[in-house]
Write a protein that holds these residues in place. Structure first.
Motif, PDB file in Angstrom:
ATOM      1  N   SER A  46       0.852  -1.190   0.000  1.00 19.72           N
ATOM      2  CA  SER A  46       0.000   0.000   0.000  1.00 19.72           C
ATOM      3  C   SER A  46       0.888   1.240   0.000  1.00 19.72           C
ATOM      4  O   SER A  46       2.099   1.167   0.220  1.00 19.72           O
ATOM      5  N   SER A  54       2.526  13.388   1.404  1.00 23.13           N
ATOM      6  CA  SER A  54       1.469  14.026   0.623  1.00 23.13           C
ATOM      7  C   SER A  54       0.664  13.032  -0.203  1.00 23.13           C
ATOM      8  O   SER A  54      -0.421  13.349  -0.649  1.00 23.13           O
ATOM      9  N   ASN A  55       1.177  11.808  -0.372  1.00 30.14           N
ATOM     10  CA  ASN A  55       0.396  10.832  -1.135  1.00 30.14           C
ATOM     11  C   ASN A  55      -0.430   9.904  -0.234  1.00 30.14           C
ATOM     12  O   ASN A  55      -0.999   8.937  -0.719  1.00 30.14           O
ATOM     13  N   LEU A  56      -0.436  10.195   1.042  1.00 33.08           N
ATOM     14  CA  LEU A  56      -1.207   9.342   1.955  1.00 33.08           C
ATOM     15  C   LEU A  56      -2.533  10.025   2.279  1.00 33.08           C
ATOM     16  O   LEU A  56      -2.661  11.232   2.193  1.00 33.08           O
ATOM     17  N   ASP A  57      -3.528   9.224   2.698  1.00 34.75           N
ATOM     18  CA  ASP A  57      -4.788   9.872   3.040  1.00 34.75           C
ATOM     19  C   ASP A  57      -4.694  10.521   4.416  1.00 34.75           C
ATOM     20  O   ASP A  57      -3.811  10.220   5.221  1.00 34.75           O
ATOM     21  N   ALA A  58      -5.605  11.433   4.678  1.00 34.48           N
ATOM     22  CA  ALA A  58      -5.483  12.352   5.809  1.00 34.48           C
ATOM     23  C   ALA A  58      -5.253  11.645   7.145  1.00 34.48           C
ATOM     24  O   ALA A  58      -4.394  12.020   7.934  1.00 34.48           O
ATOM     25  N   ARG A  59      -5.999  10.586   7.399  1.00 35.18           N
ATOM     26  CA  ARG A  59      -5.931   9.905   8.678  1.00 35.18           C
ATOM     27  C   ARG A  59      -4.540   9.287   8.901  1.00 35.18           C
ATOM     28  O   ARG A  59      -3.925   9.450   9.950  1.00 35.18           O
ATOM     29  N   LEU A  60      -4.089   8.607   7.844  1.00 38.22           N
ATOM     30  CA  LEU A  60      -2.790   7.948   7.912  1.00 38.22           C
ATOM     31  C   LEU A  60      -1.683   8.989   8.093  1.00 38.22           C
ATOM     32  O   LEU A  60      -0.709   8.779   8.813  1.00 38.22           O
ATOM     33  N   ARG A  61      -1.855  10.124   7.440  1.00 35.58           N
ATOM     34  CA  ARG A  61      -0.857  11.176   7.473  1.00 35.58           C
ATOM     35  C   ARG A  61      -0.599  11.617   8.919  1.00 35.58           C
ATOM     36  O   ARG A  61       0.529  11.740   9.355  1.00 35.58           O
ATOM     37  N   ASP A 103       2.268  21.628   3.938  1.00 36.23           N
ATOM     38  CA  ASP A 103       1.170  21.615   4.894  1.00 36.23           C
ATOM     39  C   ASP A 103       1.634  22.256   6.208  1.00 36.23           C
ATOM     40  O   ASP A 103       2.517  21.748   6.875  1.00 36.23           O
TER      41      ASP A 103
END
Ligand SMILES: Nc1ncnc2c1ncn2[C@@H]1O[C@H](COP(=O)(O)OP(=O)(O)O)[C@@H](O)[C@H]1O
Ligand SMILES: [Mg+2]
Lengths: 377, 579
Positions: free
Chosen positions: A145, A172-179, A203
């Protein structure tokens, strides 16, 4: 650990040159987690690539641990291979034809450092353990993943025991929660290894959450360098203030030390005396307090009409109008609000004064641009 | 000075990673191409002993060709030939491409197999086969028709510009197919769907939407085929030379290899060659323009769009009949006749009587020393040329794709040049270079290496484009990650780049090997004795009138070709084809 002086880089594009970096100075101490933040196109990646040796600067000197790795006078450029860095790319750049383990082991086995053969496996395993990827070590890297690939890239970067860890928007390529989850882990890991990190992101929340110090970059220049709290609470410029969070702005004129005339009436502020000209007064939404009652007519207290509110769970963001002026505020509830009428209070401590875009109510503000140099000393 | 120091590395993009060796590799083949063109120009302005003090610089060669009525006749032949070629190729290739890409016709894999095979089977096979079918004297079809209707003379003559154009068109139909199929695939079906939703009929859509959208693609295909047709040598040579019907390319051939006691007229050749370069360059730049204007219509399409396929129903049978007829007429029948000719003592229309005379006599009687020499030379070329092409093309591609300098556009343009230069021109350029410039300093004339050099530069354009495509797909950060983590340039190439490029490299290798294996034009122009190639052996038998022996050698060549084609089918079918 990293020392940059007068760094400039231009790119030739159709129709002339663009200056991606314009005479930057930067000092990063050993073991520091240093974040470069800025809007896209501000030159962050270019700066990082100059440090990595993937881009040849036009001017300026870069030193790593005291050694000159890049300079225009005399022209020197140490190849990337010999700079002993670790880098996490925005695309991760995980080699798709290799397994997870091979990705980490290849630089160890065939890189410039020539790790003894029997150490390769143990060091690769150790790096994979640190990013919790031991179980998938023998899987093909492309079957992972996004979050796992990002960790492979991280493991590969730390396995070589780099002098500096460079990261270009690794989240920056991960979704918000994972980030949110991963950014804590990266900082933790960096501190555990005692690594010097140069980290790039666009960010501001990520920057503040991770950094020991931050440099805000705009159009190839640093607007301000400092700790997250400094940049948030004591921005030296309007752009810095706006970049790190919402601001309420009022045009005004200083009539006497500590008092300004504004369209909504007189507003007190704490800072040192300012010139009696046009100024911009700013304060953050969370500095707007709602008073229980309008009875005791304090200074810096204004009657307002509630216009809209947005419930976000942990907080409530509302907009209220004082006369013609619309303010944003934050609080936990607007229970105090009755019939859409509010009494707002702005603490003089929280009001910042700007003139011609620069901070004017603090003597430190003038000295701010050289903060980077100070840290080097 | 410091600027200069910084500029050269900046050209490479990664000053630390690229070496002068890489730039040398990239520039060498381009240098050769420029030299070949320059030599041709240089010779075209001379009379006397070229390159010696006795040579006179003059415009006489140009005056001679401009006032030569024979050359105008040749131009007229070439025009008719090219026109016929284009019509036949397009009228065959385009409908099949449309069937394969935009309809529900079954067996699409087979269509692609047939058409790819069409690219691989050399044009000379078709030409030899059609000589046996429709030559005015020996063609069996003519003989049958004459007997059947009691005619005075043969009704069909394949040895005319139209006849040759027909054969060449059959051979290039596969190219037309590949080009237009690509176009149909790139076309955005939602444009047609939008027309459908807004109430337009099938015919109106075809006429007002599909056709205008397809027009640039079709025009590009036409220009491409014309560019090949104008300069093609092998089919006009097989069909026309023996019957004294000349095209531009065969005209050049007889100027260089005059029959009887005539002397080669190199100056004239240079002038005609220069003329062909101009024509080819104009056509190629026009081709580029049309392609670019075609991009105007490109609408960004989502990844997984499914083109709307037209339901054929029973019409599929008609479609397959058409495809079958094409395969039969252009490949199967010629191959059958070549086999027949190889096994019969002399050529006569197939009959029971002839079947009784089948024998291997030509295989016993052929000059095996010659055949083996040809096979050996061809084997050398097949082993050496594709590898060199890959090496040079990789260097060019890497610089074009990865460097940041504006010089990369110049590099890309130069690498595209050989595409514009017909093989005849490269061959003549190399011949003149070896004869008048290198001479005895570097004795390349008559050597297989001279042929190898021309093959390499001729194939660079295709290889570079195929590699550019693949290299663009490989994120540059994959290489940079290797550099930063300490891998040297060579190790990065070996451990990261090559494994990722492997499929493309293999398919480019196979294509180049196949095209080198069957190449005739350059081999005939540059081959004398020691450096004769396998296809040139066929040619020499054929030109000397030994049609049956030539067929026998062709059969041998095919026996070797077959496994290569199978290998190609196995490894390379998914990759690009050299268009
Ligand atoms: N290879 C390049 N060629 C031309 N311009 C470039 C190149 N790389 C970056 N730039 C330009 O330099 C500026 C800074 O880019 P970059 O460093 O990628 O910004 P960031 O990483 O902050 O988004 C941009 O204006 C960008 O267009
Ligand atoms: Mg960037």
């Amino acid at each position: 650990m990293i020392s940059i002086q007068g760094l400039s880089k231009e790119f030739a594009v159709s129709g002339g040159n663009v200056a991606a970096i314009k005479g930057l100075d930067l000092e990063v101490a050993e073991g520091e987690f240093f974040v470069i933040v800025g809007a896209s196109g501000s030159g962050k990646t270019t700066l990082l690539r100059c440090v990595a040796g993937l881009e040849l600067p036009d001017k300026g000197t870069i030193r790593i641990a005291g050694q000159v790795v890049s300079s225009d006078n005399p022209p020197t450029s140490v190849p990337s291979q010999q700079r002993r860095l670790g880098m996490v790319f925005q695309s991760y750049a995980v080699w798709p034809h290799l397994t997870v383990y091979e990705n980490v082991a290849l630089p160890l086995a065939e890189g410039a450092q020539r790790v003894p053969r029997r150490e390769v496996a143990s060091r690769a395993r150790e790096a994979l353990r640190l990013v919790q990827l031991e179980e998938v070590a023998d899987r093909s890297a492309t079957l992972l993943s996004g979050g796992q690939q990002q960790r492979v890239a991280l493991a590969r970067a730390i396995a070589v025991n780099p002098r500096i860890l460079l990261m270009d928007e690794p989240l920056s390529n991960l979704d918000a929660r994972l980030r949110e989850e991963v950014r804590g882990k990266i900082r933790e890991l960096a501190k555990q290894l005692g690594a010097t990190v140069l980290y790039v992101t666009h960010d501001q929340v990520e920057a503040m959450a991770m950094a020991d110090r931050i440099a805000l970059m705009q159009a190839g220049e640093f607007l301000q360098v400092g700790s997250p709290t400094e940049l948030y609470r004591d921005p030296a410029r309007v752009e810095v203030a706006e970049f790190f969070g919402l601001m309420n702005w009022l045009k005004g004129r200083v009539v006497q030390p500590g008092l300004a005339e504004t369209p909504i009436g007189p507003l007190r502020f704490k800072g040192a005396a300012a010139p009696a000209g046009e100024v911009l007064l700013g304060f953050r939404p969370e500095c707007v307090a709602i008073l229980e009652s309008a009875s005791h007519a304090e200074s810096n207290s204004f009657p307002a009409a509630l216009r809209s509110s947005m419930f976000l769970g942990d907080q409530l963001v509302y907009h209220a109008a004082v006369g013609e002026q619309l303010f944003a505020g934050k609080c936990r509830t607007v229970a105090a609000c009755s019939g859409g009428r509010l009494q707002l209070y702005i603490d003089p401590d929280d009001v910042m004064l700007f003139s011609a875009g620069k901070r004017v109510d603090q003597e430190t503000a003038a000295a701010r641009p050289s903060a980077a140099v100070r840290a080097a000393g | 000075m410091k600027q200069a120091v910084l500029r050269l590395p900046a050209f490479i993009g990664w000053r630390n990673q690229a070496s002068p060796a890489l730039m040398g590799l990239a520039l060498a083949p381009i240098g050769v191409i420029l030299v070949l063109v320059a030599v041709m120009l240089w010779v075209s302005f001379q009379r006397g002993l070229f390159g010696t003090p006795t040579a006179i610089y003059t415009l006489e060669n140009y005056q001679t060709i401009l006032s030569d009525p024979f050359l105008y006749r040749v131009l007229w032949n070439t025009a008719i030939f090219t026109l016929t070629t284009t019509c036949v190729a397009l009228l065959t290739g385009l409908p099949i491409a449309w069937l394969a890409e935009r309809t529900t016709i079954p067996g699409k894999t087979l269509i692609y197999a047939i058409m790819t095979l069409g690219l691989l089977i050399p044009g000379i096979y078709t030409a030899m086969g059609w000589t046996f079918i429709a030559h005015p004297r020996i063609g069996f079809l003519n003989r049958w028709l004459v007997d059947l209707f009691g005619l005075e003379s043969a009704p069909i003559n394949i040895a005319t510009p139209i006849g040759m154009g027909f054969v060449q068109g059959l051979s290039l139909a596969a190219v037309a197919f590949i080009l237009t199929a690509q176009m149909f695939r790139a076309m955005n079906p939602t444009l047609e769907e939008a027309a459908q939703v807004h109430g337009m009929s099938f015919v109106t859509i075809l006429h007002r939407v599909t056709f205008p959208l397809a027009l640039p693609g079709i025009l590009a295909a036409v220009i491409y085929i014309v560019t090949i047709g104008v300069a093609t040598f092998d089919i006009p040579a097989i069909l026309g030379l023996g019957n004294r019907v000349y095209m531009l390319s065969t005209y050049i051939y007889i100027k260089v290899h005059p029959q009887g006691s005539g002397l080669p007229e190199y100056g004239i050749t240079g002038a005609v060659g220069t003329f062909m370069i101009v024509v080819a360059a104009l056509l190629t730049s026009w081709y580029g323009q049309v392609l670019r204007s075609g991009h105007r219509f490109e609408v960004v399409t989502g990844k997984g769009y499914r083109p709307a396929l037209i339901k054929l129903g029973r019409w599929a049978v008609v479609g397959w009949l058409f495809i079958g007829l094409y395969a039969f007429v252009s490949k199967l029948l010629p191959l059958l006749l070549i086999t027949y000719a190889a096994l019969t003592p002399y050529f006569a229309p197939p009959s029971l009587e002839m079947m009784r005379q089948l024998s291997l006599v030509h295989f016993y009687n052929m000059d095996w020393e010659l055949v083996l020499r040809g096979a050996r030379n061809t084997a050398t070329l097949v082993l050496v040329v594709p590898l060199l092409v890959l090496l040079f093309a990789f260097a060019i591609s890497w610089l074009v794709v990865r460097s940041r300098s504006r010089a990369r556009y110049a590099l890309e343009f130069c690498a595209f040049l050989p595409q514009a230069l017909p093989e005849v021109i490269l061959a003549i350029g190399a011949l003149l270079l070896a004869l008048f410039v290198l001479r005895e300093f570097v004795p390349l004339y008559g050597s297989v290496w001279l042929i190898a050099i021309v093959y390499v530069v001729a194939r660079i354009a295709f290889a570079t484009r195929a590699l550019n495509g693949s290299l663009l797909q490989i994120h540059r950060e994959l290489e940079e990650a290797a550099f930063v983590s300490g891998l040297s340039t060579l190790r990065t190439a070996r451990r990261v780049l090559l494994p990722l490029l492997w499929p493309t490299l293999l398919s480019v290798w196979l294509w180049t090997a196949l095209l080198v294996y069957r190449e005739l034009t350059v081999a005939v122009f540059l081959g004398i004795h020691d450096n004769i190639t396998f296809p040139a052996v066929i040619w020499s038998y054929w030109y000397a009138g030994g049609m049956n022996k030539a067929s026998a050698v062709t059969l041998l060549m095919t026996a070797v070709l077959a496994p290569l084609i199978v290998a190609f089918w196995w490894f390379g079918r998914r990759s690009q084809v050299p268009t």
